[in-house]
Design a protein around this motif. Structure first.
Motif, PDB file in Angstrom:
ATOM      1  N   TRP A 136      40.810  39.020  34.461  1.00  0.00           N
ATOM      2  CA  TRP A 136      39.471  38.658  34.892  1.00  0.00           C
ATOM      3  C   TRP A 136      38.892  37.551  34.020  1.00  0.00           C
ATOM      4  O   TRP A 136      39.073  37.563  32.797  1.00  0.00           O
ATOM      5  N   TYR A 137      38.207  36.645  34.679  1.00  0.00           N
ATOM      6  CA  TYR A 137      37.436  35.611  34.023  1.00  0.00           C
ATOM      7  C   TYR A 137      36.016  35.708  34.566  1.00  0.00           C
ATOM      8  O   TYR A 137      35.771  36.359  35.577  1.00  0.00           O
ATOM      9  N   ARG A 138      35.097  35.037  33.891  1.00  0.00           N
ATOM     10  CA  ARG A 138      33.722  35.025  34.385  1.00  0.00           C
ATOM     11  C   ARG A 138      33.087  33.669  34.152  1.00  0.00           C
ATOM     12  O   ARG A 138      33.501  32.921  33.265  1.00  0.00           O
ATOM     13  N   GLN A 139      32.077  33.389  34.972  1.00  0.00           N
ATOM     14  CA  GLN A 139      31.350  32.136  34.828  1.00  0.00           C
ATOM     15  C   GLN A 139      29.866  32.389  35.053  1.00  0.00           C
ATOM     16  O   GLN A 139      29.465  32.820  36.143  1.00  0.00           O
TER      17      GLN A 139
ATOM     18  N   ARG B 100      33.823  28.564  32.872  1.00  0.00           N
ATOM     19  CA  ARG B 100      34.521  29.817  33.130  1.00  0.00           C
ATOM     20  C   ARG B 100      35.247  30.248  31.856  1.00  0.00           C
ATOM     21  O   ARG B 100      35.866  29.432  31.169  1.00  0.00           O
ATOM     22  N   GLU B 101      35.186  31.552  31.557  1.00  0.00           N
ATOM     23  CA  GLU B 101      35.796  32.052  30.337  1.00  0.00           C
ATOM     24  C   GLU B 101      36.603  33.310  30.597  1.00  0.00           C
ATOM     25  O   GLU B 101      36.320  34.083  31.523  1.00  0.00           O
ATOM     26  N   LEU B 102      37.600  33.508  29.772  1.00  0.00           N
ATOM     27  CA  LEU B 102      38.451  34.684  29.879  1.00  0.00           C
ATOM     28  C   LEU B 102      37.670  35.929  29.480  1.00  0.00           C
ATOM     29  O   LEU B 102      36.912  35.922  28.502  1.00  0.00           O
ATOM     30  N   VAL B 103      37.883  37.005  30.257  1.00  0.00           N
ATOM     31  CA  VAL B 103      37.313  38.306  29.905  1.00  0.00           C
ATOM     32  C   VAL B 103      38.426  39.220  29.398  1.00  0.00           C
ATOM     33  O   VAL B 103      38.356  39.742  28.294  1.00  0.00           O
ATOM     34  N   ALA B 104      39.444  39.404  30.216  1.00  0.00           N
ATOM     35  CA  ALA B 104      40.569  40.252  29.833  1.00  0.00           C
ATOM     36  C   ALA B 104      41.749  39.952  30.733  1.00  0.00           C
ATOM     37  O   ALA B 104      41.567  39.658  31.917  1.00  0.00           O
ATOM     38  N   THR B 105      42.949  40.030  30.157  1.00  0.00           N
ATOM     39  CA  THR B 105      44.164  39.875  30.942  1.00  0.00           C
ATOM     40  C   THR B 105      45.173  40.932  30.523  1.00  0.00           C
ATOM     41  O   THR B 105      45.110  41.475  29.404  1.00  0.00           O
ATOM     42  N   MET B 106      46.092  41.192  31.430  1.00  0.00           N
ATOM     43  CA  MET B 106      47.146  42.168  31.150  1.00  0.00           C
ATOM     44  C   MET B 106      48.431  41.685  31.795  1.00  0.00           C
ATOM     45  O   MET B 106      48.449  41.368  32.990  1.00  0.00           O
ATOM     46  N   THR B 107      49.496  41.627  31.018  1.00  0.00           N
ATOM     47  CA  THR B 107      50.764  41.169  31.550  1.00  0.00           C
ATOM     48  C   THR B 107      51.461  42.299  32.311  1.00  0.00           C
ATOM     49  O   THR B 107      51.066  43.469  32.235  1.00  0.00           O
ATOM     50  N   SER B 108      52.512  41.924  33.016  1.00  0.00           N
ATOM     51  CA  SER B 108      53.273  42.912  33.777  1.00  0.00           C
ATOM     52  C   SER B 108      54.032  43.875  32.875  1.00  0.00           C
ATOM     53  O   SER B 108      54.477  44.921  33.338  1.00  0.00           O
ATOM     54  N   ASP B 109      54.158  43.534  31.574  1.00  0.00           N
ATOM     55  CA  ASP B 109      54.743  44.493  30.632  1.00  0.00           C
ATOM     56  C   ASP B 109      53.680  45.063  29.705  1.00  0.00           C
ATOM     57  O   ASP B 109      53.971  45.487  28.593  1.00  0.00           O
ATOM     58  N   SER B 110      52.437  45.057  30.216  1.00  0.00           N
ATOM     59  CA  SER B 110      51.314  45.809  29.637  1.00  0.00           C
ATOM     60  C   SER B 110      50.740  45.267  28.341  1.00  0.00           C
ATOM     61  O   SER B 110      50.060  46.001  27.617  1.00  0.00           O
ATOM     62  N   ASN B 111      50.962  44.024  28.036  1.00  0.00           N
ATOM     63  CA  ASN B 111      50.274  43.398  26.907  1.00  0.00           C
ATOM     64  C   ASN B 111      48.872  43.000  27.346  1.00  0.00           C
ATOM     65  O   ASN B 111      48.693  42.369  28.390  1.00  0.00           O
ATOM     66  N   ILE B 112      47.883  43.361  26.545  1.00  0.00           N
ATOM     67  CA  ILE B 112      46.481  43.161  26.906  1.00  0.00           C
ATOM     68  C   ILE B 112      45.822  42.188  25.945  1.00  0.00           C
ATOM     69  O   ILE B 112      46.079  42.215  24.732  1.00  0.00           O
TER      70      ILE B 112
ATOM     71  N   LEU C  18      26.902  47.563  29.604  1.00  0.00           N
ATOM     72  CA  LEU C  18      26.650  46.195  30.058  1.00  0.00           C
ATOM     73  C   LEU C  18      25.360  45.638  29.469  1.00  0.00           C
ATOM     74  O   LEU C  18      24.382  46.368  29.252  1.00  0.00           O
ATOM     75  N   LYS C  19      25.391  44.343  29.214  1.00  0.00           N
ATOM     76  CA  LYS C  19      24.266  43.617  28.634  1.00  0.00           C
ATOM     77  C   LYS C  19      23.821  42.521  29.608  1.00  0.00           C
ATOM     78  O   LYS C  19      24.622  42.054  30.414  1.00  0.00           O
ATOM     79  N   PRO C  20      22.567  42.099  29.513  1.00  0.00           N
ATOM     80  CA  PRO C  20      22.119  41.001  30.383  1.00  0.00           C
ATOM     81  C   PRO C  20      22.997  39.758  30.271  1.00  0.00           C
ATOM     82  O   PRO C  20      23.211  39.054  31.267  1.00  0.00           O
ATOM     83  N   GLU C  21      23.528  39.495  29.097  1.00  0.00           N
ATOM     84  CA  GLU C  21      24.390  38.324  28.934  1.00  0.00           C
ATOM     85  C   GLU C  21      25.758  38.470  29.596  1.00  0.00           C
ATOM     86  O   GLU C  21      26.531  37.517  29.622  1.00  0.00           O
ATOM     87  N   ASP C  22      26.052  39.641  30.127  1.00  0.00           N
ATOM     88  CA  ASP C  22      27.277  39.812  30.916  1.00  0.00           C
ATOM     89  C   ASP C  22      27.083  39.344  32.360  1.00  0.00           C
ATOM     90  O   ASP C  22      28.050  39.318  33.129  1.00  0.00           O
ATOM     91  N   THR C  23      25.870  38.983  32.720  1.00  0.00           N
ATOM     92  CA  THR C  23      25.600  38.494  34.065  1.00  0.00           C
ATOM     93  C   THR C  23      26.396  37.230  34.343  1.00  0.00           C
ATOM     94  O   THR C  23      26.333  36.255  33.591  1.00  0.00           O
ATOM     95  N   ALA C  24      27.175  37.268  35.413  1.00  0.00           N
ATOM     96  CA  ALA C  24      28.052  36.148  35.759  1.00  0.00           C
ATOM     97  C   ALA C  24      28.756  36.457  37.078  1.00  0.00           C
ATOM     98  O   ALA C  24      28.694  37.581  37.575  1.00  0.00           O
ATOM     99  N   VAL C  25      29.423  35.448  37.582  1.00  0.00           N
ATOM    100  CA  VAL C  25      30.385  35.674  38.666  1.00  0.00           C
ATOM    101  C   VAL C  25      31.726  35.982  38.011  1.00  0.00           C
ATOM    102  O   VAL C  25      32.195  35.206  37.160  1.00  0.00           O
TER     103      VAL C  25
END
Length: 121
Positions: free
Chosen positions: A36-39, A45-57, A85-92
């Motif tokens: 997931w990314y958000r803008q 747009r910035e990275l929020v979290a990613t996970m690989t197919s071998d479960s690296n986060i 959640l915080k107001p600054e998490d507001t994004a698409v």
């Protein structure tokens, strides 16, 4: 053709929780990264979290301890549980998939349509 379909999002008060879900369809190789990314308005747009197919986060520092990413590798889905959640998490929020297409193409990136998350104070 690869499609990413998101669900979840909406309006929540500060301190509340939301869950985002994303399902990928099409030609999905075993070697992939989903996340997931958000803008926010006026921001990149910035990275929020990613996970690989071998479960690296990988988490962005600003969500560590509050958000949790999870995947069903077999179903090609990725979820994001967002707590405190915080107001600054507001994004698409955008679902992202980076799919390994072999040499020389490498990873090809796909995006969902985005889902709005609004946190009121």
């Amino acid at each position: 053709q690869v499609q990413l379909v998101e669900s979840g999002g909406g309006l929540v008060q500060a301190g509340g929780s939301l869950r985002l879900s994303c399902a990928a369809s099409g030609s999905i190789p075993n070697n992939n990264i989903m996340g997931w990314y958000r803008q926010a308005p006026g921001k990149q747009r910035e990275l929020v979290a990613t996970m690989t197919s071998d479960s690296n986060i990988n988490y962005a520092e600003f969500v560590r301890g509050r958000f949790t990413i999870s995947r069903d590798i077999a179903k090609n889905t990725v979820d994001l549980q967002m707590n405190s959640l915080k107001p600054e998490d507001t994004a698409v929020y955008y679902c992202n998939a980076a799919l390994w297409r072999g040499w020389p193409k490498g990873y090809i990136t796909y995006w969902g349509q985005g889902t709005q998350v609004t946190v009121s104070s």
